[in-house]
Write an enzyme that holds these catalytic residues in place. Sequence first.
Site, PDB file in Angstrom:
ATOM      1  N   HIS A  57       0.785  -1.210  -0.078  1.00 38.87           N
ATOM      2  CA  HIS A  57      -0.016  -0.103   0.133  1.00 38.87           C
ATOM      3  C   HIS A  57       0.905   1.389  -0.033  1.00 38.87           C
ATOM      4  O   HIS A  57       2.226   1.228   0.470  1.00 38.87           O
ATOM      5  CB  HIS A  57      -0.918   0.039   1.105  1.00 38.87           C
ATOM      6  N   GLU A  59       1.010   3.737   2.121  1.00 34.18           N
ATOM      7  CA  GLU A  59       1.608   4.039   3.269  1.00 34.18           C
ATOM      8  C   GLU A  59       2.842   3.093   3.504  1.00 34.18           C
ATOM      9  O   GLU A  59       3.709   3.783   4.171  1.00 34.18           O
ATOM     10  CB  GLU A  59       0.566   4.012   4.283  1.00 34.18           C
ATOM     11  N   CYS A  87      -6.024   1.904   6.065  1.00 33.40           N
ATOM     12  CA  CYS A  87      -6.691   0.816   6.279  1.00 33.40           C
ATOM     13  C   CYS A  87      -6.062   0.090   7.733  1.00 33.40           C
ATOM     14  O   CYS A  87      -5.421   0.863   8.420  1.00 33.40           O
ATOM     15  CB  CYS A  87      -6.598  -0.454   5.321  1.00 33.40           C
TER      16      CYS A  87
END
EC number: 3.5.4.33
Lengths: 155, 155
Positions: A57, A59, A87
């Site tokens: 992801h 991040e 998330c």
Amino acid sequence: MNYTVEEKEFFMREALKEAKIALDHDEIPIGCVIVKNGEIIGRGHNAREELQRAVMHAEIMAIEEANAYEKNWRLLDTTLFVTIEPCVMCSGAIGLARIPQVIYGAKNQKFGAAGSLYDILTDERLNHRVDLESGILEVECAQMMQDFFRKRRQK
Amino acid sequence: MNYTVEEKEFFMREALKEAKIALDHDEIPIGCVIVKNGEIIGRGHNAREELQRAVMHAEIMAIEEANAYEKNWRLLDTTLFVTIEPCVMCSGAIGLARIPQVIYGAKNQKFGAAGSLYDILTDERLNHRVDLESGILEVECAQMMQDFFRKRRQK
């Protein structure tokens, strides 16, 4: 880190540039930058399909880059800007990296763990809590996601 | 994946070997293996300090290795064995990798997100739920953690 609204919008536009890279690779368009003393020390975009790595992801990619830059797993005195609410995995990773401030663009009602499904970043039982803000360039951040999913449904 | 108790203990001992690698590097001793059709396709141990990477927990290292082995972010038909209950980040990552079965040794009352602080792996709101079991070689798994923290306090 008391950034002005103009500065916050500047860094969120940089996160949006990362999201655009994901979009160009037909990935869910989410982008992220990590900033320390006004300087970007980590950038990331969702690259799950391109790299076939479940954890890749925006991040996580940005945290990995910032850890390498700082040669330190602790990202003290940093601000993480991400276009969409993190998330569960990414919220956990933000805490583990000791990132003190998170600013995101638009909510993720379905999978968000920083206010929607969970409040991981502000849970008093965990040993790290985050200064959390949302809504910076919210319309642009949400629009990129909506366009992506509309196109996908049309296929 | 209906493994017998003997098979489960065999794979948990492999996870314990990984935890021992972490221990030898003076890291919090947690280890993990990912198994598909009775074969280990990913191994991992906590390496946060050694690599100075905040996300480098045992489960993430094992997921990354299994994704590379399978050339696929989806780890269908796999079982993840980990010595200690997964944290928030790792529980999120397990869901994102679509791992259908998780077996852990001992609970983590302080940071566990698979039964202790949260129930991430069985949350019906998320789009992936896991067949979850705990208690395999619980004493050995917990003992390694207790020894580590006792030694650290003595320093």
